[in-house]
Design an enzyme around this catalytic site. Sequence first.
Site, PDB file in Angstrom:
ATOM      1  N   TYR A  50       0.766  -1.074  -0.115  1.00  0.00           N
ATOM      2  CA  TYR A  50      -0.272  -0.218   0.213  1.00  0.00           C
ATOM      3  C   TYR A  50       0.714   1.314   0.309  1.00  0.00           C
ATOM      4  O   TYR A  50       1.685   1.447   1.055  1.00  0.00           O
ATOM      5  CB  TYR A  50      -0.851  -0.093   1.098  1.00  0.00           C
ATOM      6  N   SER A 149      -5.821 -13.539   2.730  1.00  0.00           N
ATOM      7  CA  SER A 149      -6.725 -12.966   1.702  1.00  0.00           C
ATOM      8  C   SER A 149      -7.180 -13.381   0.487  1.00  0.00           C
ATOM      9  O   SER A 149      -6.273 -14.439  -0.278  1.00  0.00           O
ATOM     10  CB  SER A 149      -6.189 -11.337   1.602  1.00  0.00           C
ATOM     11  N   ASN A 150      -8.061 -13.314  -0.227  1.00  0.00           N
ATOM     12  CA  ASN A 150      -8.874 -13.575  -1.674  1.00  0.00           C
ATOM     13  C   ASN A 150      -8.208 -14.854  -1.829  1.00  0.00           C
ATOM     14  O   ASN A 150      -8.350 -15.953  -3.021  1.00  0.00           O
ATOM     15  CB  ASN A 150      -7.813 -12.632  -2.586  1.00  0.00           C
ATOM     16  N   GLY A 224     -17.983  -1.464 -10.434  1.00  0.00           N
ATOM     17  CA  GLY A 224     -16.965  -0.626 -10.634  1.00  0.00           C
ATOM     18  C   GLY A 224     -17.395   1.587 -10.097  1.00  0.00           C
ATOM     19  O   GLY A 224     -17.313   1.861 -11.068  1.00  0.00           O
ATOM     20  N   SER A 272     -11.903   4.155   3.422  1.00  0.00           N
ATOM     21  CA  SER A 272     -12.308   5.739   3.369  1.00  0.00           C
ATOM     22  C   SER A 272     -11.033   6.684   4.136  1.00  0.00           C
ATOM     23  O   SER A 272     -10.968   6.290   5.182  1.00  0.00           O
ATOM     24  CB  SER A 272     -13.381   6.410   4.008  1.00  0.00           C
TER      25      SER A 272
END
Length: 306
Positions: A50, A149-150, A224, A272
């Site tokens: 990140y 994850s995933n 999207g 956010s």
Amino acid sequence: MKYIPLGTANVSNIILGNMRISDLDDEAIRSLVRAARDAGVTAFDHADIYGRSLHECETRFAEALELSSSEREHLFIQTKCGIVKDPPYYDSSYEHIISSVEASLRALRTDYIDLLLLHRPDALVEPTEVARAFDQLRASGKVRQFGVSNHTASQIEVLKSAVEQPLVANQLQLSAAHAPLLAQGLSANIKIDQANVVDGGGLLDYCRANDITVQAWSPFQGNGHLIFDAAGFPDLSRELELLAAKYDVEPIAVATAWITRLPQPTMVVIGSTNPARVADAAKGSELPLTRREWYSLYRAAGHILP
């Protein structure tokens, strides 16, 4: 705020995602974290990739907060490893896991990580290497718990063939508009597109049966579009507005509640960088949606009930 079991920990079912904080100044990061903490959030999500450079968001988080050891103990900090960005590939080798964790510890300015997740499944995974890394990190006290994850159920089972540490979490994409994890089960044995298996089959049920906490990423998007966008999701955005008015909250709280309403321990990753939006979303932590309301949102998103 609702708190749920995550392995041996007890954490908020809302996680503040820190994927986008690299461009924020110190005060903006502190304001964001303060809003989350004031709402009752105790869990904070990171990943080594990140930011614009490796470990950048982890570094900015630590620089801004300057946590004391006592303050650190009140936060549940998780991070992820396994994605190499340039050139893109996946690496779950012993060497990569260890080096990534060591760099995350330095970036976060902490002695331990509460939860380490393998960010993506690696087609070249060697479970014995993952097990060796996890054992070393657990024995040294540098990582307290582990997850993925995933990952599909079968991919988790492959890891468990060698990994002795419990895999306590699986971070997965899930929202009212992006819900193949749920739609496939609800449409079993029906000839419609949403019944096509794309998650390895029964993944949410597998996680529930194996005490794996699901962490929902991208909880407010689908195809999207934001799910509040009337142009992209006219029926869903209208239904969110109606329920928001009923419960005197913002639509984002209702969207959060759609996920936290699931009967298994489920967390929502709020990414956010707007403190007010984080506070509004957190109000869905324990919003008591009825079954009728939950399914009305499911149908409004375009999912079919046979």
